[in-house]
Design a protein around this motif. Structure first.
Motif, short mmCIF file in Angstrom:
data_model
loop_
_atom_site.label_atom_id
_atom_site.label_comp_id
_atom_site.label_asym_id
_atom_site.label_seq_id
_atom_site.Cartn_x
_atom_site.Cartn_y
_atom_site.Cartn_z
N GLU A 64 0.57 -1.39 -0.20
CA GLU A 64 -0.05 0.11 0.07
C GLU A 64 0.73 1.18 -0.13
O GLU A 64 0.39 2.48 -0.63
N ALA A 65 1.64 1.65 0.58
CA ALA A 65 2.57 2.58 0.58
C ALA A 65 3.28 1.99 -0.48
O ALA A 65 3.52 3.88 -1.10
N ALA A 66 3.85 1.52 -1.46
CA ALA A 66 4.87 1.19 -2.65
C ALA A 66 3.93 2.08 -3.75
O ALA A 66 4.08 2.55 -4.60
N HIS A 67 2.19 1.62 -3.46
CA HIS A 67 1.16 1.84 -4.86
C HIS A 67 0.33 2.67 -4.36
O HIS A 67 -0.18 3.67 -5.61
N LEU A 132 -2.96 -4.13 -8.03
CA LEU A 132 -2.89 -3.44 -8.61
C LEU A 132 -4.05 -4.49 -9.99
O LEU A 132 -4.85 -3.58 -10.37
N GLY A 133 -4.13 -5.02 -10.08
CA GLY A 133 -4.98 -6.47 -10.75
C GLY A 133 -7.00 -6.15 -9.84
O GLY A 133 -7.77 -6.34 -10.68
N GLN A 134 -6.94 -5.81 -8.43
CA GLN A 134 -8.13 -4.87 -8.42
C GLN A 134 -9.03 -4.07 -8.58
O GLN A 134 -9.66 -3.45 -8.81
N ARG A 135 -7.65 -3.38 -9.31
CA ARG A 135 -7.99 -2.17 -9.53
C ARG A 135 -8.37 -2.23 -11.13
O ARG A 135 -9.15 -1.11 -11.88
N ILE A 136 -7.57 -2.91 -12.40
CA ILE A 136 -7.25 -2.43 -13.57
C ILE A 136 -7.56 -3.86 -14.53
O ILE A 136 -7.14 -4.17 -15.60
N ALA A 226 2.38 6.42 -10.79
CA ALA A 226 1.70 5.23 -10.10
C ALA A 226 0.37 5.18 -10.11
O ALA A 226 -0.40 4.51 -11.05
N LEU A 227 0.01 6.78 -9.79
CA LEU A 227 -1.46 6.98 -9.61
C LEU A 227 -2.78 6.66 -10.85
O LEU A 227 -3.72 6.06 -11.20
N ALA A 228 -2.11 7.25 -11.89
CA ALA A 228 -2.82 7.26 -13.01
C ALA A 228 -2.55 5.29 -13.98
O ALA A 228 -3.65 5.39 -14.18
N VAL A 229 -1.13 4.70 -13.70
CA VAL A 229 -1.19 3.46 -14.08
C VAL A 229 -2.89 2.81 -13.32
O VAL A 229 -3.76 2.00 -13.60
N ALA A 231 -5.58 4.22 -12.03
CA ALA A 231 -6.91 4.76 -12.44
C ALA A 231 -7.02 4.20 -14.05
O ALA A 231 -7.67 4.74 -14.67
N ASN A 232 -6.24 3.28 -14.48
CA ASN A 232 -6.53 2.45 -15.90
C ASN A 232 -5.91 3.07 -16.74
O ASN A 232 -6.86 3.42 -17.95
N ALA A 233 -5.01 4.05 -16.59
CA ALA A 233 -4.98 4.85 -17.73
C ALA A 233 -3.74 4.28 -18.66
O ALA A 233 -3.02 3.34 -18.43
N ASP A 234 -3.64 4.90 -20.26
CA ASP A 234 -2.71 4.09 -21.07
C ASP A 234 -1.37 4.35 -20.66
O ASP A 234 -1.34 6.06 -20.37
N PHE A 235 -0.45 3.35 -19.90
CA PHE A 235 0.60 3.56 -20.10
C PHE A 235 1.67 4.75 -20.40
O PHE A 235 2.69 5.99 -19.84
N GLU A 236 2.25 4.12 -21.70
CA GLU A 236 2.07 4.88 -23.00
C GLU A 236 1.92 6.87 -22.79
O GLU A 236 2.72 7.86 -22.52
N ILE A 237 0.81 6.92 -22.53
CA ILE A 237 -0.16 8.33 -22.39
C ILE A 237 0.77 8.98 -21.54
O ILE A 237 0.66 10.35 -21.48
N ALA A 238 0.40 8.46 -20.16
CA ALA A 238 0.50 9.12 -18.63
C ALA A 238 1.83 9.86 -19.13
O ALA A 238 2.46 10.25 -18.04
N PHE A 239 3.06 8.30 -19.23
CA PHE A 239 3.82 8.80 -19.33
C PHE A 239 4.68 10.26 -19.62
O PHE A 239 4.95 10.93 -19.36
N TRP A 240 4.17 10.06 -21.15
CA TRP A 240 4.55 11.52 -22.07
C TRP A 240 3.77 12.31 -21.18
O TRP A 240 4.34 13.26 -21.35
N ASP A 241 2.17 12.25 -20.48
CA ASP A 241 1.96 13.63 -19.72
C ASP A 241 3.13 14.29 -18.39
O ASP A 241 2.97 14.58 -18.34
N ILE A 242 3.60 13.45 -18.51
CA ILE A 242 3.91 13.70 -16.74
C ILE A 242 5.74 14.01 -16.87
O ILE A 242 6.10 14.71 -16.44
N TYR A 243 5.77 13.00 -17.72
CA TYR A 243 7.69 13.45 -17.93
C TYR A 243 8.14 14.63 -18.79
O TYR A 243 8.97 14.65 -20.06
#
Length: 277
Positions: A64-67, A132-136, A226-229, A231-243
């Motif tokens: 829970e701390a790591a996520h 993670l499986g509980q969420r996505i 981590a929070l975007a993932v 929330a079921n965001a596309d990893f690549e899109i979320a990564f671009w948005d954040i970084y």
């Protein structure tokens, strides 16, 4: 029926704990521990269940701390004391722990025997997958396997990647056996260890180092990712948005450091186990 058979065959060809094959039938043959209803055991192996129960609270807290989020539902752990039990529910029985497609965490009797020292680490690793499986859902092709497994291994302080040291992973990287961060998974193809010329433990260790480096460089942004993932965001899109750049471009700094910096010649904080299971 034909479609279900084809799916089962496809799943059976894939290795690793993040996508593990089960019979997808109702689970049976387990009873809850008297003192911990989160742990369900094969009758006769209550002592093994008690060992699991003893380390479960700390493992849950670590995940829970790591996520950065609590479990959506209290996790349940199924404990197999016999080989027959584990092979009945998991079609990849060489594993020592698994989260199967219907989001159930099952432990192998190996963790009550020759691999008992791995219990805490593997339980934490698999709880990370369950969280993670509980969420996505159990498998989402927009989340690359290297991030999925690397995050779980990092959370577990190397659990799942014990049989390769940091130093051995650096040797593999310098030899050109690197994860291709530009490779995109699809619903019918996941890029796992073999796709990059790595064995499973090298893959988990290299993935863990990548995720750990990303987090160490900027934990605030990593938390956003981590929070975007979750929330079921596309990893690549979320990564671009954040970084503001792709994973491959961002993590090129890690690979460049391994290639040129002598600090990567030691084993780091986490040593490899002396032998494979």
């Amino acid at each position: 029926m034909k479609i279900l058979l084809m799916v089962a065959i496809l799943l059976a060809t894939m290795q690793g704990c993040a996508l593990t094959v089960s019979n997808l039938q109702p689970i049976d043959g387990f009873v809850p521990l008297t003192d911990d209803a989160r742990v369900w055991v094969e009758p006769g192996y209550e002592a093994f269940g008690e060992r699991v129960s003893a380390v479960l609270p700390a493992a849950i807290a670590k995940v829970e701390a790591a996520h950065y989020l609590p479990f959506l539902r209290p996790p349940r752990v199924y404990v197999c004391g016999s080989k027959d039990c584990f092979t009945r529910h998991v079609y990849t029985p060489r594993l020592s722990a698994a989260v199967i497609p219907d989001n159930r965490l099952i432990l192998s009797p190996n963790l009550n025997g020759r691999e008992s020292a791995r219990l805490r680490g593997l339980l934490t690793h698999e709880l990370a997958h369950l969280h993670l499986g509980q969420r996505i859902g159990h498998y989402n092709s927009t989340l690359p396997v290297w991030f999925h497994e690397g995050w779980a291994s990092l959370t577990a302080d190397g659990g799942g990647a014990e049989y390769t040291s940091d130093a051995q992973a650096y040797v593999a990287i310098r030899a050109g056996r690197r994860i291709d961060l530009a490779a995109r998974d699809t619903p019918d193809r996941r890029h796992r260890a073999g796709a990059f010329g790595l064995n499973i433990y090298e893959f988990y260790r290299e993935s863990m180092l990548l995720v750990g480096w990303l987090k160490a460089q900027d934990e605030a942004r990593f938390r956003q990712l981590a929070l975007a993932v979750q929330a079921n965001a596309d990893f690549e899109i979320a990564f671009w948005d954040i970084y503001g750049q792709s994973p491959a471009a961002r993590l090129a700094g890690f690979y460049e450091g391994v290639q040129s910096n002598t600090v990567f010649n030691d084993n780091g904080q986490i040593q490899a186990a002396p032998a494979q299971p």
